[in-house]
Structures are given as C-alpha cells and as structure tokens.
Scaffold this motif. Structure first.
Motif, PDB file in Angstrom:
ATOM      1  N   ARG A  83       7.086 -35.766  -3.033  1.00 28.70           N
ATOM      2  CA  ARG A  83       6.075 -35.389  -4.022  1.00 28.70           C
ATOM      3  C   ARG A  83       6.242 -36.125  -5.348  1.00 28.70           C
ATOM      4  O   ARG A  83       5.330 -36.102  -6.175  1.00 28.70           O
ATOM      5  CB  ARG A  83       6.140 -33.883  -4.278  1.00 28.70           C
ATOM      6  CG  ARG A  83       5.882 -33.027  -3.043  1.00 28.70           C
ATOM      7  CD  ARG A  83       5.907 -31.556  -3.399  1.00 28.70           C
ATOM      8  NE  ARG A  83       5.672 -30.716  -2.227  1.00 28.70           N
ATOM      9  CZ  ARG A  83       5.600 -29.390  -2.261  1.00 28.70           C
ATOM     10  NH1 ARG A  83       5.751 -28.749  -3.425  1.00 28.70           N
ATOM     11  NH2 ARG A  83       5.384 -28.702  -1.154  1.00 28.70           N
ATOM     12  N   PHE A 108      -0.044 -37.340   3.285  1.00 26.98           N
ATOM     13  CA  PHE A 108      -0.705 -36.407   2.373  1.00 26.98           C
ATOM     14  C   PHE A 108      -0.543 -34.950   2.801  1.00 26.98           C
ATOM     15  O   PHE A 108      -0.319 -34.079   1.960  1.00 26.98           O
ATOM     16  CB  PHE A 108      -2.193 -36.746   2.263  1.00 26.98           C
ATOM     17  CG  PHE A 108      -2.479 -37.936   1.397  1.00 26.98           C
ATOM     18  CD1 PHE A 108      -1.977 -38.020   0.112  1.00 26.98           C
ATOM     19  CD2 PHE A 108      -3.243 -38.988   1.867  1.00 26.98           C
ATOM     20  CE1 PHE A 108      -2.232 -39.117  -0.687  1.00 26.98           C
ATOM     21  CE2 PHE A 108      -3.511 -40.087   1.077  1.00 26.98           C
ATOM     22  CZ  PHE A 108      -3.003 -40.155  -0.202  1.00 26.98           C
ATOM     23  N   ARG A 109      -0.666 -34.658   4.089  1.00 26.16           N
ATOM     24  CA  ARG A 109      -0.638 -33.274   4.542  1.00 26.16           C
ATOM     25  C   ARG A 109       0.780 -32.746   4.732  1.00 26.16           C
ATOM     26  O   ARG A 109       1.084 -31.614   4.347  1.00 26.16           O
ATOM     27  CB  ARG A 109      -1.430 -33.137   5.845  1.00 26.16           C
ATOM     28  CG  ARG A 109      -2.942 -33.160   5.661  1.00 26.16           C
ATOM     29  CD  ARG A 109      -3.392 -31.992   4.802  1.00 26.16           C
ATOM     30  NE  ARG A 109      -4.833 -31.932   4.663  1.00 26.16           N
ATOM     31  CZ  ARG A 109      -5.634 -31.195   5.420  1.00 26.16           C
ATOM     32  NH1 ARG A 109      -5.118 -30.483   6.402  1.00 26.16           N
ATOM     33  NH2 ARG A 109      -6.931 -31.188   5.213  1.00 26.16           N
ATOM     34  N   TYR A 110       1.658 -33.531   5.330  1.00 30.00           N
ATOM     35  CA  TYR A 110       3.008 -33.058   5.615  1.00 30.00           C
ATOM     36  C   TYR A 110       3.968 -33.345   4.457  1.00 30.00           C
ATOM     37  O   TYR A 110       4.720 -32.469   4.029  1.00 30.00           O
ATOM     38  CB  TYR A 110       3.538 -33.703   6.894  1.00 30.00           C
ATOM     39  CG  TYR A 110       2.903 -33.151   8.148  1.00 30.00           C
ATOM     40  CD1 TYR A 110       3.399 -32.008   8.764  1.00 30.00           C
ATOM     41  CD2 TYR A 110       1.803 -33.772   8.724  1.00 30.00           C
ATOM     42  CE1 TYR A 110       2.814 -31.497   9.911  1.00 30.00           C
ATOM     43  CE2 TYR A 110       1.214 -33.275   9.873  1.00 30.00           C
ATOM     44  CZ  TYR A 110       1.719 -32.133  10.463  1.00 30.00           C
ATOM     45  OH  TYR A 110       1.131 -31.629  11.600  1.00 30.00           O
ATOM     46  N   GLN A 112       3.026 -34.661   1.365  1.00 30.20           N
ATOM     47  CA  GLN A 112       2.359 -34.375   0.090  1.00 30.20           C
ATOM     48  C   GLN A 112       2.741 -35.389  -0.993  1.00 30.20           C
ATOM     49  O   GLN A 112       3.173 -35.030  -2.092  1.00 30.20           O
ATOM     50  CB  GLN A 112       2.680 -32.948  -0.369  1.00 30.20           C
ATOM     51  CG  GLN A 112       2.206 -31.877   0.596  1.00 30.20           C
ATOM     52  CD  GLN A 112       2.516 -30.477   0.118  1.00 30.20           C
ATOM     53  OE1 GLN A 112       3.099 -30.292  -0.950  1.00 30.20           O
ATOM     54  NE2 GLN A 112       2.128 -29.477   0.895  1.00 30.20           N
ATOM     55  N   CYS A 367      -3.830 -37.758  -3.609  1.00 28.83           N
ATOM     56  CA  CYS A 367      -3.850 -36.655  -2.649  1.00 28.83           C
ATOM     57  C   CYS A 367      -5.087 -35.786  -2.846  1.00 28.83           C
ATOM     58  O   CYS A 367      -5.693 -35.325  -1.870  1.00 28.83           O
ATOM     59  CB  CYS A 367      -2.577 -35.826  -2.800  1.00 28.83           C
ATOM     60  SG  CYS A 367      -2.407 -34.487  -1.598  1.00 28.83           S
ATOM     61  N   GLU A 368      -5.483 -35.555  -4.090  1.00 27.70           N
ATOM     62  CA  GLU A 368      -6.677 -34.744  -4.343  1.00 27.70           C
ATOM     63  C   GLU A 368      -7.928 -35.419  -3.798  1.00 27.70           C
ATOM     64  O   GLU A 368      -8.794 -34.766  -3.201  1.00 27.70           O
ATOM     65  CB  GLU A 368      -6.825 -34.486  -5.847  1.00 27.70           C
ATOM     66  CG  GLU A 368      -5.747 -33.590  -6.448  1.00 27.70           C
ATOM     67  CD  GLU A 368      -4.440 -34.329  -6.664  1.00 27.70           C
ATOM     68  OE1 GLU A 368      -4.431 -35.577  -6.491  1.00 27.70           O
ATOM     69  OE2 GLU A 368      -3.429 -33.676  -6.990  1.00 27.70           O
TER      70      GLU A 368
END
Length: 453
Positions: A83, A108-110, A112, A367-368
C-alpha cells in the motif's frame, strides 16, 4: 555496511521508491526503482505473454497464479508494504488481454497498491544508454522482438517479432547431439535418455557461442564435458558449440527470417529521415543476448546484408538495397552499443531508471480510478485499463507515443498553416507589384507617344 545502511534508509524514507516488476517470458524480476539490478528473480509461471503460453489462460487462471507469486515477492523478497509504494510493470507488447487484466486485478484488489504504470515492449532498456533514439532488440525464451524509439517516442508501427529465441537454440543443440550420438553408434541412438529442457538450457548457457567472422572455427574449439544429476556425462563437440546458435538465429527459419532481417524489417517501417539515427544506437537485450559473440555477429550480418544490396542499382526492390544509405552511411552507420549492465536485466534496469526520474504518478492508473471504472459488477475493466495504462514510452519527460505523435502532428499543421499564409501574402504582394509595374509601363508609353499641343 555503510552502503547497505544507505540503501535501507532510502527505501524507508519519506519518499519511498516505486516497485519495478518485469514480467519476462522466462523469469519475473522485481526490485526498487533507482537500483542497478533486480533484487529477486523467479521463474515465470505464466510465460509473460510474449511467447504465446499465457494467451491460452483465462483471466481467472492468471489471477490464481499471479496472486501467490506476487504475494511471495512482496513478503519474502521486497519485504515492504504494497500500500505504500507505486508499481511499475514491464510487459510484452503482444501480451494477451487476460494477463493484463489479471495483473491489475491482483495488484489493486489483493495487494491494494496506490497506482500502477505499465510499460509495453523492450523500449525501457534504452534508458541504460542515456539516449532518446535507438532500436531495442529483445531476445527472449521463444521469440525475439524489436522496436524503434525516436526522440523519446516509441514507434509502435515499427514493432516486429520472429519466433527465434533461446528455445530455438536449445532445439538445435538437441538435434546436433542426437546426430552425433547416431554417428557414434553407427546409425543407432543407443537408447540413451534424451536431455530434459533444464539440461538443454544448461548446455546452451555453458557451452554455446556465436563465431564472429568465422573465428573461432569448429576445429579451433575444444569439446566440453558437462556433468548432470545421476552421474550423467554429456560431451558437447566444438562443432555443436559454434554452429547451434549460428544456425538457429542467423541462417533463418522456413520463411528465411533471422535476427538480422528482423532488425532491417523494423528499420524499413520507420520514416526514412530517422533511419540513420536509429541504426547508430542498436541495443540487444534479453537472455539470448548473453551468448558470447552474439551482438558482434548481429552487426556483421546486418552490414553484410546492406553491403550485398549496395551492389544493386539504387532504388532496386530486391533485398535490402534501401538500407545501404543508413547502415553503410558515412558519417555514422550501424553501431551495436555496449552497456555496463547484464543484457538480461536491461529492460528492468531501464524501467528502474525511468521510475526514479519522477513523473510516473501523473501517468499511472490509481486504485480509485481502477475500482471506479471496473465497478462493483466486475465489468468495464478492459476499457479502464486501456484508458489508464500508458502503452508507449517517453525517454525524456514522459508521455505516451500516441500523445507525442498527436502533439507533433498539431505543430506540423500549425507550421503548414503559417507557411500557407506567408505564401498567400507573398503571392498577393507579387500580384500587386506586377499590376503597379504594368500601370507604370502604360503611363510611360502614353507620355512618350502623346503629341505635344
């Protein structure tokens, strides 16, 4: 000790360097931006997409494979929090869409990660030369790819590929070893166990070389004896050591394509006014470039093709007669550059330099943005990736190839428009001057021939 302390402090400081990941066809390399070499290298379980192996997988299969691999890279090799650092990923220009989607999904999902920037093709390796114009030839496991970069913009239309890589050399080594065994056994192979792919790779790396200008000849190269597991002994003759890579990479395949013709085909797709500048900075990267003598032999083969075509009439459509002005030109000419970096790490090192220069955050997909474009229903990911990913490379200052070309086209249109205005103004002034001169001539004639009263 002091150097390691400075390295640790640079990673843990307030400005944390991005993570650079190179998805190669044979290996995955990872490390931090600004470092000269990757920290960890692992075998690629998906093939990197550049050799056709990853194209048969679905997105879900790629996600399952990449999840474990990337998590181990962060926890065991990089030892950092995903992150807190941006990510720069190097991929092939022909990587399949499911692989690209899976990479973005896992990051992005795992994991982040805050943002993702993807570099397409081997063009980042040009950063290692310090130039913004040149050609990059990447010799991978199954294929060789070449692309041209001119003044920081990747000429995507010049991309060319051919299925000639390390695997072709290994297959040729296998054939030559089988022929030698049959000749030694009097036409019978003797029932010996064939070499595995790992053993063939070891033989290719340790024994094979590429002769330059006929030196050394097969008679001058001594045989090499290699030992493998199970007390297995393999003797590689001098002829096999010198001819395997030469026949696989430079004598051409069924269609007559070789590494030299691949570079010339890429050069032919480039504009004529930039060909000479491109051939003056040719960079050879990839695992196949580690073969001793390969860069020098590549330059020799290209010059031989251009020199043979130079004897033909100018403008002839046969062979590569069009390349003689660029390759055999004076001053300048062909130059295969040398860099103080291992050729199999050139793409990763170039991406590391690019990520350390700054400006990556402005050209990355956050990510957003990814979550907003994908949506909770899982659709629209391809459109989001196509918009957010920067598919080109700018060696100086950043920007994608499409944006740079659009800007250059706009400037060209403005210059043409201004030139047209100047031409019209000059033409109008010339017309007025002609009319004034004509009126003056008529007035002079009237004054001379008018009788006096």
């Amino acid at each position: 000790m002091a150097a390691s302390a400075r390295m640790v402090s640079s990673r843990s400081g307030p400005k944390k360097h991005p993570v650079v990941i190179d998805l190669g066809s044979a290996f995955i390399r990872c490390g931090f931006a600004g470092e000269p070499r990757p920290i960890h290298v692992v075998p690629s379980p998906i093939g990197g997409g550049g050799d056709g192996e990853g194209s048969a997988r679905t997105e879900q299969e790629c996600v399952e494979v990449l999840t474990g691999v990337l998590q181990r890279l962060y926890t065991e090799s990089l030892q950092c929090r995903p992150r807190e650092r941006r990510v720069v990923v190097c991929e092939s220009m022909v990587s399949p869409r499911p692989l690209r989607e899976a990479v973005a999904y896992v990051l992005f999902r795992y994991l982040q990660v805050p943002s993702l920037h993807m570099c397409a093709g081997p063009a980042p390796a040009l950063f290692c030369t310090g130039a913004d114009t040149g050609m990059v030839l990447d010799i991978g496991r199954s294929e060789a790819h070449v692309v041209a970069v001119y003044r920081g913009a990747t000429l995507t239309s010049s991309y060319a590929g051919v299925p000639l890589g390390c695997r072709a050399v290994q297959e040729r080594v296998r054939e030559l070893l089988v022929e030698e065994k049959e000749q030694a056994a009097g036409g019978d192979g003797g029932g010996a166990r064939p070499l595995t792919s790992r053993e063939l790779e070891d033989v290719t790396v340790r024994a094979c070389l590429v002769p330059v200008g006929g030196v050394p000849s097969p008679d001058q190269v001594s045989p090499m004896e290699l030992m493998f597991a199970g007390h297995r002994r393999v003797v590689v003759s001098g002829a096999t050591r010198t001819t395997a890579a030469e026949q696989a990479l430079f004598e051409g395949d069924e269609e007559g394509r070789s590494l030299a013709t691949l570079v010339l085909d890429c050069l032919k797709r480039c504009p004529r006014d930039c060909r000479r500048a491109l051939v003056q900075n040719v960079l050879v990267a990839g695992g196949g470039a580690l073969l001793p003598g390969l860069p020098a032999r590549l330059a020799q083969e290209i010059e031989a093709l251009a020199t043979a075509a130079a004897a033909q009439p100018l403008g002839s459509s046969e062979g590569y007669s069009w390349a003689r002005a660029a390759v055999c030109g004076d001053p300048g000419g062909l130059c295969v550059v040398r860099v103080p970096v291992r050729r199999d790490n050139l793409v990763w090192t170039g991406a590391s330099i690019m990520a350390s220069l700054g400006g990556i955050a402005d050209r990355s997909l956050t990510c957003e943005q990814y979550l907003a474009r994908r949506g909770e229903g899982g659709g629209g990911v391809v459109a989001g990736l196509d918009v957010g990913f920067v598919r080109g490379l700018a060696v100086r200052g950043g920007g994608c190839c499409r944006g740079r070309c659009t800007q250059q086209q706009g400037f060209r249109l403005v210059r043409v428009f201004l030139a047209g205005i100047r031409f019209l103004s000059f033409f109008r002034m010339l017309t007025v001057a002609t009319k004034v001169w004509h009126w003056a001539a008529q007035a002079k004639t009237l004054l001379l021939f008018t009788p006096a009263t």
